[in-house]
Design a protein around this motif. Structure first.
Motif, PDB file in Angstrom:
ATOM      1  N   PHE A  97       8.321 -39.509   5.142  1.00 55.29           N
ATOM      2  CA  PHE A  97       7.661 -40.498   4.282  1.00 55.29           C
ATOM      3  C   PHE A  97       6.475 -41.119   5.012  1.00 55.29           C
ATOM      4  N   GLN A  98       6.703 -41.409   6.283  1.00 60.18           N
ATOM      5  CA  GLN A  98       5.678 -42.063   7.092  1.00 60.18           C
ATOM      6  C   GLN A  98       4.493 -41.133   7.338  1.00 60.18           C
ATOM      7  N   SER A  99       4.740 -39.815   7.299  1.00 62.82           N
ATOM      8  CA  SER A  99       3.648 -38.850   7.509  1.00 62.82           C
ATOM      9  C   SER A  99       2.510 -39.072   6.519  1.00 62.82           C
ATOM     10  N   PHE A 100       2.866 -39.477   5.316  1.00 60.50           N
ATOM     11  CA  PHE A 100       1.824 -39.683   4.297  1.00 60.50           C
ATOM     12  C   PHE A 100       0.891 -40.834   4.681  1.00 60.50           C
ATOM     13  N   THR A 101       1.412 -41.793   5.465  1.00 61.57           N
ATOM     14  CA  THR A 101       0.543 -42.913   5.867  1.00 61.57           C
ATOM     15  C   THR A 101      -0.515 -42.445   6.870  1.00 61.57           C
ATOM     16  N   ASN A 102      -0.250 -41.312   7.539  1.00 64.56           N
ATOM     17  CA  ASN A 102      -1.254 -40.754   8.448  1.00 64.56           C
ATOM     18  C   ASN A 102      -2.509 -40.330   7.695  1.00 64.56           C
ATOM     19  N   LYS A 103      -2.343 -40.027   6.417  1.00 73.48           N
ATOM     20  CA  LYS A 103      -3.485 -39.587   5.614  1.00 73.48           C
ATOM     21  C   LYS A 103      -4.491 -40.713   5.436  1.00 73.48           C
ATOM     22  N   ILE A 104      -3.970 -41.940   5.378  1.00 70.80           N
ATOM     23  CA  ILE A 104      -4.890 -43.060   5.154  1.00 70.80           C
ATOM     24  C   ILE A 104      -5.203 -43.842   6.436  1.00 70.80           C
ATOM     25  N   ASN A 105      -4.346 -43.687   7.454  1.00 69.65           N
ATOM     26  CA  ASN A 105      -4.579 -44.465   8.674  1.00 69.65           C
ATOM     27  C   ASN A 105      -5.792 -43.937   9.434  1.00 69.65           C
ATOM     28  N   VAL A 106      -6.439 -44.824  10.144  1.00 71.58           N
ATOM     29  CA  VAL A 106      -7.735 -44.501  10.754  1.00 71.58           C
ATOM     30  C   VAL A 106      -7.599 -43.795  12.104  1.00 71.58           C
ATOM     31  N   PHE A 107      -6.454 -43.917  12.738  1.00 66.07           N
ATOM     32  CA  PHE A 107      -6.287 -43.296  14.058  1.00 66.07           C
ATOM     33  C   PHE A 107      -5.738 -41.874  13.926  1.00 66.07           C
ATOM     34  N   GLU A 108      -6.295 -40.993  14.720  1.00 69.33           N
ATOM     35  CA  GLU A 108      -5.822 -39.606  14.713  1.00 69.33           C
ATOM     36  C   GLU A 108      -5.988 -39.010  16.108  1.00 69.33           C
ATOM     37  N   ILE A 109      -5.467 -37.802  16.271  1.00 67.67           N
ATOM     38  CA  ILE A 109      -5.624 -37.079  17.543  1.00 67.67           C
ATOM     39  C   ILE A 109      -6.547 -35.893  17.267  1.00 67.67           C
ATOM     40  N   ARG A 110      -7.533 -35.699  18.082  1.00 65.92           N
ATOM     41  CA  ARG A 110      -8.456 -34.576  17.881  1.00 65.92           C
ATOM     42  C   ARG A 110      -8.499 -33.689  19.119  1.00 65.92           C
ATOM     43  N   ILE A 111      -8.798 -32.435  18.887  1.00 67.03           N
ATOM     44  CA  ILE A 111      -8.916 -31.467  19.981  1.00 67.03           C
ATOM     45  C   ILE A 111     -10.357 -30.979  20.008  1.00 67.03           C
ATOM     46  N   ASP A 112     -10.939 -31.051  21.170  1.00 68.66           N
ATOM     47  CA  ASP A 112     -12.333 -30.609  21.317  1.00 68.66           C
ATOM     48  C   ASP A 112     -12.330 -29.095  21.558  1.00 68.66           C
ATOM     49  N   PRO A 113     -12.796 -28.320  20.578  1.00 66.89           N
ATOM     50  CA  PRO A 113     -12.750 -26.848  20.745  1.00 66.89           C
ATOM     51  C   PRO A 113     -13.602 -26.363  21.930  1.00 66.89           C
ATOM     52  N   GLY A 114     -14.586 -27.162  22.301  1.00 67.72           N
ATOM     53  CA  GLY A 114     -15.433 -26.780  23.430  1.00 67.72           C
ATOM     54  C   GLY A 114     -14.690 -26.844  24.756  1.00 67.72           C
ATOM     55  N   LYS A 115     -13.739 -27.745  24.842  1.00 61.84           N
ATOM     56  CA  LYS A 115     -12.985 -27.900  26.094  1.00 61.84           C
ATOM     57  C   LYS A 115     -11.672 -27.113  26.087  1.00 61.84           C
ATOM     58  N   CYS A 116     -11.146 -26.868  24.898  1.00 57.55           N
ATOM     59  CA  CYS A 116      -9.822 -26.230  24.798  1.00 57.55           C
ATOM     60  C   CYS A 116      -9.870 -24.795  25.318  1.00 57.55           C
ATOM     61  N   ILE A 117      -8.918 -24.461  26.182  1.00 58.89           N
ATOM     62  CA  ILE A 117      -8.873 -23.090  26.727  1.00 58.89           C
ATOM     63  C   ILE A 117      -7.688 -22.319  26.132  1.00 58.89           C
ATOM     64  N   GLN A 118      -7.125 -22.848  25.049  1.00 57.80           N
ATOM     65  CA  GLN A 118      -6.024 -22.187  24.319  1.00 57.80           C
ATOM     66  C   GLN A 118      -4.794 -21.929  25.203  1.00 57.80           C
ATOM     67  N   CYS A 119      -4.532 -22.848  26.125  1.00 54.18           N
ATOM     68  CA  CYS A 119      -3.332 -22.669  26.955  1.00 54.18           C
ATOM     69  C   CYS A 119      -2.075 -22.995  26.156  1.00 54.18           C
TER      70      CYS A 119
END
Lengths: 151, 392, 214
Positions: free
Chosen positions: B275-297
């Motif tokens: 249920f709480q997962s749906f609040t992630n849709k509206i909440n402003v904080f998220e986790i992002r991955i920078d594809p430029g730095k990611c080495i797919q480990c």
């Protein structure tokens, strides 16, 4: 322009979160009452027993008769209950025998005998809609009995 | 590319000095002082000791979060402590006030059942249709009243989204604690199909609770009844319920998390989490991955406690909607490719630490305030147990 | 309306998202009528389904009145049926892969073939066909209807079951626009499977002469 607006809104929300966090706790009592008042919600009568429709003062103690509860999500259930409560505990006689008229026809529909020392309960049915009784419940300051009814 | 000296450690050049760290901690010190003391210091010496211990412990955790740049490493310590102290405090309080962990029908009639956030989804349909709450509690008046928990839930959801599950929930730390028991996972392969189970459980409990007008999850499925309160065993039905609660607790909160190093109850069962997962849709904080730095480990996929990182989400540069914002993936990433982010703001520009701090302030206020009371109470009761031989 | 039938329909109806919706969706998308038009088609589909269910209500009552007269035998047979069919629902919900039942000759494939012709009665026929699909929720409903006191009650039970399941299908006209239908199918099946566990318990209680829950 849109990018800047989105960025501004993002930062605003993030900053607001820092305010929301302590405000949630500090304004907790106020917000709780505000929610309760604004929504007007109550505890479902299946749990609370429903509103009291009649009180009988016996001098030392009071009998409260709650409304019959047949509440369902839509409409009403075929079977329900009525809750009777006696309080305060200290003033209750050892054996209470009391008749109740829940349909308002001035005739007792059932009679409950409760032993306040042991919790033993007996039910005398005087109306076909009265089914049975659940066990008696010792409350913090009294006793309660739920009598099962059908519509 | 900025590489961490080792996983989770901010390079020494980027770490704030002691003075700057203390300055950044000052608002938290003040807030926690107010929240933990509730405006006045206790008079009982054991309570004063407990207050000071909790206050220092909590602020030390925050200090380390700011100083090292690591989030999950320190959060987890407080989060697990919080859950353990919650159990100690809650159970002793129940025994003290009611004489037993079991809740009787009489307690329910009187509305003496503390309301917990997991009940929230089950109450919404009946509340909308009948203006009643299907729970044997009280609407207002106590800290565990229904409206109180709604306020806490709304506030924390607005501020954190599903971060609620890692910074607020008093049960999550148990799951997390067991998931950290062993160094290596004994079970590594888990069918991701099961990550949909919490949504199915959510659907089930919302429907059945609405139609039966009773909180179905609390009656039949809640593993945490084992360590909080459970219905008095008076029949085969209540005995069966108790067996289910204990079995689910052992399986989902103890054994499976220990074997998989994941939060199995939170990730694969908890309907409140879904249920709480749906609040992630509206909440402003998220986790992002920078594809430029990611080495797919794929270290992040392996460490995510709630299965919120998959190869698909990694390719999209973000986490799934079930992300609990614990920061474990950020700590685990040796490439510094993962960071907290504020939706709408630029992904580039080296502001990762600012975004992180903007998140951890409100998140930590929730964690510190929620845990503070229980940690103090558990410490005070433990002191009492050792000094008088009686915990009550 | 009978609440027990409605509850059964509502709680196991999530399976309809996994079984009936895939039959409807290609047709609705193929027609391309928009949401209102889709509801017209859905209405006809539901009509066919209701007709099928009511026929089965009569059959269930016939079975019930023919072999379930004696109370002990009744609760034994109904209890066993609940256990068997809820077991099927659990297997279906948790262990059967999507589309595993369809080997080129299932309703879905037949309906797709007919969709090319698009006669107006086709949705009614498709609704009727899905009513006869003998899926685990349907079999549970059949058991429940057989356990009713009279023909009217059996009809009402199946009608309530129909209403409960139909609530889920009302979402279908929107589903075409839903990006991740496979996720909905998985969740729907798992929810139905979870409900199976509950009915397994109900059946066990009936079988052991315990109390009914609903």
């Amino acid at each position: 322009m849109m990018k800047k607006l989105k960025s501004f809104l993002g930062y605003t929300w993030a900053a607001a979160a820092i305010i929301i966090a302590p405000a949630t706790f500090l304004g907790h009592t106020y917000f709780s009452h505000a929610i309760a008042t604004a929504t007007g919600v109550t505890v479902h009568p299946r749990f609370s027993g429903g509103g009291v429709i009649k009180t009988i003062d016996h001098g030392g103690y009071i009998t409260s008769m709650h409304r019959p509860v047949f509440d369902a999500l839509f409409g009403r259930t075929h079977e329900g209950f009525i809750q009777i409560k006696w309080e305060p505990a200290a003033a209750l006689p050892q054996v209470i025998t009391e008749g109740f008229d829940y349909d308002g026809d001035s005739r007792d529909d059932f009679m409950v005998t409760l032993n306040t020392a042991t919790g033993e309960t007996a039910l005398t049915k005087r109306h076909p809609a009265v089914l049975d009784h659940e066990k008696s419940y010792r409350l913090r300051n009294g006793w309660a009995v739920r009598v099962m009814l059908k519509r | 590319m900025v590489k961490k000296d080792r996983a989770g450690i901010m390079p020494a050049t980027q770490q704030p000095g002691i003075g700057k760290t203390l300055l950044l901690c000052l608002p938290m010190i003040l807030i926690t002082a107010i929240m933990l003391s509730q405006g006045q210091l206790p008079s009982d010496p054991s309570r004063v000791t407990a207050f000071l211990a909790a206050f220092i412990f909590i602020n030390a955790i925050f200090f380390l979060m700011i100083r090292t740049g690591e989030t999950d490493r320190w959060r987890a310590i407080l989060f697990v402590t919080y859950a353990v102290c919650f159990v100690i405090s809650f159970i002793t309080h129940l025994i003290e006030s009611r004489g037993s962990m079991a809740i009787s029908q009489a307690n329910m009639i009187e509305g003496l059942t503390p309301f917990c956030h997991i009940v929230i989804p089950m109450t919404l349909v009946p509340a909308a249709l009948t203006k009643t709450i299907i729970f044997p509690g009280t609407i207002v008046g106590t800290k565990t009243a229904i409206a109180s928990m709604f306020v806490l839930w709304i506030g924390s959801s607005l501020a954190l989204g599903r971060g609620f599950c890692s910074w607020f929930c008093f049960f999550g730390g148990l799951d997390e604690g067991f998931s950290r028991l062993f160094k290596k996972a004994r079970i590594k392969k888990i069918d991701l199909r099961w990550t949909y189970l919490p949504y199915a459980v959510l659907l089930l409990i919302v429907l059945v609770s609405a139609v039966s007008l009773a909180p179905f999850y609390c009656q039949w499925l809640c593993p945490f009844k084992t360590v909080t309160e459970y219905p008095e065993i008076t029949s085969v039905k209540t005995a069966l319920q108790a067996v289910i609660f204990i079995s689910l607790f052992i399986a989902l909160v103890m054994v499976l998390p220990a074997l998989t190093k994941r939060r199995m109850q939170c990730g694969l069962f908890c309907p409140m989490g879904a249920f709480q997962s749906f609040t992630n849709k509206i909440n402003v904080f998220e986790i992002r991955i920078d594809p430029g730095k990611c080495i797919q480990c794929k270290q992040c996929i392996a460490t995510c406690p709630t299965f919120s990182m998959t190869e698909d989400t990694l390719a999209e540069g973000k986490t799934g909607m079930t992300c609990v914002k614990c920061g474990k993936c950020i700590d685990a990433c040796r490439q510094n490719a993962i960071s907290y982010h504020i939706k709408g703001t630029p992904l580039t520009g080296g502001k990762e630490e600012i975004y992180r701090r903007l998140f951890i302030y409100p998140a930590f206020i929730f964690l510190a305030t929620m845990s503070g009371g229980y940690v103090q109470d558990a410490i005070a009761k433990t002191i009492k147990l050792f000094t008088t031989g009686n915990i009550f | 309306m009978k609440p027990d039938g409605f509850i059964l329909g509502l709680s196991t109806g999530t399976a309809c998202i996994a079984t009936c919706a895939p039959i409807l969706i290609p047709y609705l998308l193929g027609e391309g009528k928009g949401i209102l038009g889709n509801y017209g088609t859905l209405g006809r589909f539901l009509l066919g389904r209701l007709f099928g269910y009511l026929l089965f209500a009569v059959l269930a009552w016939t079975v019930g009145s023919a072999i379930l007269q004696e109370p002990v035998r009744r609760s034994l047979i109904i209890g066993m049926a609940y256990i068997l069919f809820s077991g099927l629902l659990i297997v279906y919900g948790f262990f059967k892969k999507a589309g595993a039942s369809c080997k080129g000759d299932c309703d879905q494939v037949r309906f797709r073939r007919l969709s090319a012709i698009r006669p107006s009665w086709l949705p009614v026929a498709a609704g009727f066909a899905t009513a006869l699909s003998f899926c685990p929720p349907f079999l549970l409903a059949f058991t429940g209807a057989a356990d009713q006191a009279g023909l009217a009650m059996s009809l009402l039970f199946f009608f309530s079951f129909f209403l409960g399941t139909s609530l889920w299908l009302i979402l279908v006209p929107f589903i075409g626009a839903f990006r991740r239908f496979a996720v909905l199918q998985t969740v729907g099946k798992m929810a139905a499977g979870s409900m199976g566990i509950y009915y397994l318990y109900t059946g066990s209680l009936l079988l052991t002469g315990g109390l009914k829950l609903w």
